[in-house]
Design a protein around this motif. Structure first.
Motif, PDB file in Angstrom:
ATOM      1  N   TYR A 232      26.349  29.304  -9.291  1.00  0.00           N
ATOM      2  CA  TYR A 232      26.312  29.431 -10.744  1.00  0.00           C
ATOM      3  C   TYR A 232      27.545  30.175 -11.242  1.00  0.00           C
ATOM      4  CZ  TYR A 232      24.920  30.932 -15.409  1.00  0.00           C
ATOM      5  OH  TYR A 232      24.894  31.162 -16.761  1.00  0.00           O
ATOM      6  N   ASN A 233      28.038  29.778 -12.426  1.00  0.00           N
ATOM      7  CA  ASN A 233      29.152  30.455 -13.069  1.00  0.00           C
ATOM      8  C   ASN A 233      28.842  30.648 -14.548  1.00  0.00           C
ATOM      9  OD1 ASN A 233      31.413  30.513 -10.970  1.00  0.00           O
ATOM     10  ND2 ASN A 233      30.865  28.351 -10.948  1.00  0.00           N
ATOM     11  N   VAL A 234      28.951  31.881 -15.030  1.00  0.00           N
ATOM     12  CA  VAL A 234      28.870  32.103 -16.471  1.00  0.00           C
ATOM     13  C   VAL A 234      30.062  31.434 -17.144  1.00  0.00           C
ATOM     14  CG1 VAL A 234      28.920  33.852 -18.299  1.00  0.00           C
ATOM     15  CG2 VAL A 234      27.542  34.225 -16.238  1.00  0.00           C
ATOM     16  N   PHE A 235      31.211  31.555 -16.520  1.00  0.00           N
ATOM     17  CA  PHE A 235      32.397  30.796 -16.927  1.00  0.00           C
ATOM     18  C   PHE A 235      33.305  30.678 -15.724  1.00  0.00           C
ATOM     19  CE2 PHE A 235      34.012  35.082 -17.334  1.00  0.00           C
ATOM     20  CZ  PHE A 235      35.362  34.971 -17.006  1.00  0.00           C
ATOM     21  N   LEU A 245      29.141  30.048 -24.174  1.00  0.00           N
ATOM     22  CA  LEU A 245      30.369  30.834 -24.178  1.00  0.00           C
ATOM     23  C   LEU A 245      31.183  30.547 -25.440  1.00  0.00           C
ATOM     24  CD1 LEU A 245      32.175  32.849 -22.739  1.00  0.00           C
ATOM     25  CD2 LEU A 245      33.288  30.938 -21.574  1.00  0.00           C
ATOM     26  N   ARG A 246      31.173  29.289 -25.911  1.00  0.00           N
ATOM     27  CA  ARG A 246      31.894  28.949 -27.145  1.00  0.00           C
ATOM     28  C   ARG A 246      31.361  29.774 -28.307  1.00  0.00           C
ATOM     29  NH1 ARG A 246      31.388  26.420 -31.753  1.00  0.00           N
ATOM     30  NH2 ARG A 246      29.212  25.838 -31.346  1.00  0.00           N
ATOM     31  N   GLN A 256      22.800  31.904 -27.311  1.00  0.00           N
ATOM     32  CA  GLN A 256      22.860  30.653 -26.560  1.00  0.00           C
ATOM     33  C   GLN A 256      23.299  30.888 -25.120  1.00  0.00           C
ATOM     34  OE1 GLN A 256      21.840  27.606 -27.397  1.00  0.00           O
ATOM     35  NE2 GLN A 256      22.418  26.832 -25.376  1.00  0.00           N
ATOM     36  N   LEU A 257      24.216  31.812 -24.921  1.00  0.00           N
ATOM     37  CA  LEU A 257      24.669  32.110 -23.563  1.00  0.00           C
ATOM     38  C   LEU A 257      23.534  32.735 -22.758  1.00  0.00           C
ATOM     39  CD1 LEU A 257      26.928  32.119 -21.504  1.00  0.00           C
ATOM     40  CD2 LEU A 257      27.670  34.336 -22.393  1.00  0.00           C
ATOM     41  N   GLU A 258      22.747  33.600 -23.394  1.00  0.00           N
ATOM     42  CA  GLU A 258      21.614  34.192 -22.699  1.00  0.00           C
ATOM     43  C   GLU A 258      20.590  33.126 -22.320  1.00  0.00           C
ATOM     44  OE1 GLU A 258      20.113  38.028 -24.315  1.00  0.00           O
ATOM     45  OE2 GLU A 258      21.746  37.763 -25.741  1.00  0.00           O
TER      46      GLU A 258
END
Length: 517
Positions: A232-235, A245-246, A256-258
């Motif tokens: 997995y990658n957050v970014f 992330l956007r 949304q990222l959460e």
């Protein structure tokens, strides 16, 4: 004449093996046969290194067969520094410090008594791989070449060319700008709890050409991330930003990222990390989180506000030391601005200008007149080990609260439903799951609605959990007991479910789990 010719041939053979140091014979088993050129069956590598080394850092060197089948019986591994002019005689040359080569514990290597700073085999049993340690030299020693010679038989050996020679040069970046070497095979025997400290270092005084004109508006968003595994990658640098992330980079909105991270809970994510934004850009905020042998990486992001789509962050920060497989006691990393590639604005207060198509995440060019080398860090992350947790076969959950902690102890964001024991669990098999080979418990109650509180209203997400049932008992997927869950069941059924939600809230509330100063 014949004697001198034989002596010359011997000296040339030694020189072929060891370069200018003709007094040290590094040929395996002191063979007198000529070496063969490498045939790509064997290679020397420095784990975690491509072409740069960090001064004084310890690395693991591996000599191995490329096909995992071919074997060798003897070898010599050594390091050679760059050539420099001799201090006292300019007509001669000397070598820069190459660091130190020494055996790893319980390995098949031992010091070479004939030659300093080299290792050889402990016995002549066939082997496909051996390892040794290399302590890199101090600064200003330029490049180092790690060499190996390999014998497959007593009289058949390969010289230090091609894949049996690895040249690396000093990485002259600030050590605090570099992440630890990634550990692809973490073997930590315990879980660990860390204190994360995010320290803002961004102000007009320190970044006069990289600071908004409306300085009073400058701030960081909440810091959001996760402890996770390598799947997995957050970014990811040089890859497109996710929708979550956007929104964070453009709006400072973390919801949304959460949600994206939440969807990975229980499988690829161990802990969702969230620290409330520091009140000023030169202040600190903290959070506490857990890591495990399987979830030993950390990724974090925070937005620069205002900005088109600029953010700070770290991706895949390694906490499990690659050499010792122990948890790092303390790590520090500087953060510099990145561009999410979703807005083409050039200034902090630029109006929205959507980038079409979106571009990969890259270094943010806030002011092209400021050279990259002169940019100071905008923030700094520090990871401090709080304690480790011994994992026993009877441990059903790795998210349990330590009984010795007082009520004021800060705790990480909850990643599972409250811990329970087998004696107080009322097991209920969900009616929707009909596969008798993969029984699941009923869903727990929904956790509270999570999201940003705006105008006393929160619009966000909430999550609920369930458990795999093994031998009539619920099993947490983090603990050692999870090994009893068949892999096909882990792949077939999720242990968490997410949905959108709306609830009332108080804007004055501050998360009790976070602190700032």
């Amino acid at each position: 004449m014949g004697y001198f010719l034989e002596l010359l041939i011997l000296l040339l053979a030694l020189r072929l093996c060891v370069g200018n140091d003709i007094l040290c014979d590094r040929r395996p088993l002191s063979t007198t046969t000529d070496p063969l050129p490498p045939d790509s069956r064997f290679k020397i590598e420095i784990l975690g290194v491509t072409d740069k080394y960090i001064p004084t850092r310890q690395y693991t060197i591996r000599l191995s067969s490329t096909d995992n089948t071919s074997t060798f019986i003897a070898f010599t591994i050594w390091a050679r520094g760059d050539i420099k002019p001799h201090d006292k005689n300019p007509k001669k040359t000397a070598y820069l410090d190459a660091g130190f080569i020494y055996p790893t514990p319980n390995s098949d290597t031992m010091p070479n008594k004939k030659c300093n700073n080299s290792v050889i085999q402990t016995d002549l049993t066939p082997k496909t791989s051996v390892e040794a340690y290399w302590k890199a030299p101090k600064k200003e020693n330029k490049c180092v070449t790690i060499n190996a010679v390999v014998a497959v038989k007593r009289d058949v050996w390969y010289r230090q060319d091609g894949p049996l020679s690895k040249r690396v040069c000093e990485d002259q970046r600030n050590v605090l700008d570099m992440q630890p070497t990634k550990n692809d095979h973490c073997k930590a025997t315990e879980d660990a709890r860390y204190l994360l400290t995010f320290e803002g270092m961004w102000s007009y005084n320190t970044h006069s050409q990289l600071f908004p004109e409306s300085g009073d508006l400058a701030r960081f968003s909440d810091v959001v991330g996760a402890s996770h595994n390598s799947k997995y990658n957050v970014f990811k640098y040089n890859s497109d930003a996710s929708e979550g992330l956007r929104r964070l980079a453009e709006q400072g909105n973390t919801t949304q990222l959460e949600i994206e991270i939440m969807k990975q809970l229980g499988r690829n994510v161990r802990t969702i990390i969230k620290a409330v934004a520091p009140p000023k850009t030169i202040m600190k905020t903290t959070s506490i989180f857990r890591v495990t042998r399987d979830h030993h990486l950390v990724s974090l992001v925070t937005a620069l506000i205002p900005s088109p789509d600029w953010f700070l962050g770290v991706s895949n920060m390694e906490l499990c030391d690659v050499n010792s497989n122990n948890w790092a006691n303390s790590l520090v990393l500087n953060l510099y601005p990145m561009d999410a590639g979703t807005d083409s604005g050039k200034k902090f207060d630029s109006s929205n200008d959507e980038t079409m198509p979106p571009q990969p995440i890259a270094r943010a060019v806030i002011n092209p007149n400021v050279p990259k080398e002169e940019i100071r860090p905008f923030a700094r992350l520090q990871f401090d080990l709080i304690r480790t947790y011994h994992r026993t076969p009877n441990t059903e959950s790795s998210t349990e609260v330590d009984e010795n902690e007082d009520e004021n102890t800060e705790r990480e964001e909850p990643t599972t439903s409250p811990p329970t024991t087998q004696s107080d669990v009322d097991i209920e098999i969900t009616s929707e799951e009909t596969d008798p080979n993969c029984p699941m418990s009923a869903w727990d109650d929904w956790l509270p609605c999570e999201g940003d509180c705006i105008d006393n209203k929160v619009e966000g997400y909430q999550i609920r959990f369930r458990h795999h049932i093994v031998n009539g008992q619920p099993v947490e997927i983090y603990g050692p007991a999870s090994k009893r869950i068949p892999q096909e069941c882990l792949d077939k059924y999720s242990v968490n479910e997410l949905r959108a939600c709306t609830d009332s809230c108080e804007e004055e509330e501050v998360e009790a789990q976070q602190r700032i100063w």
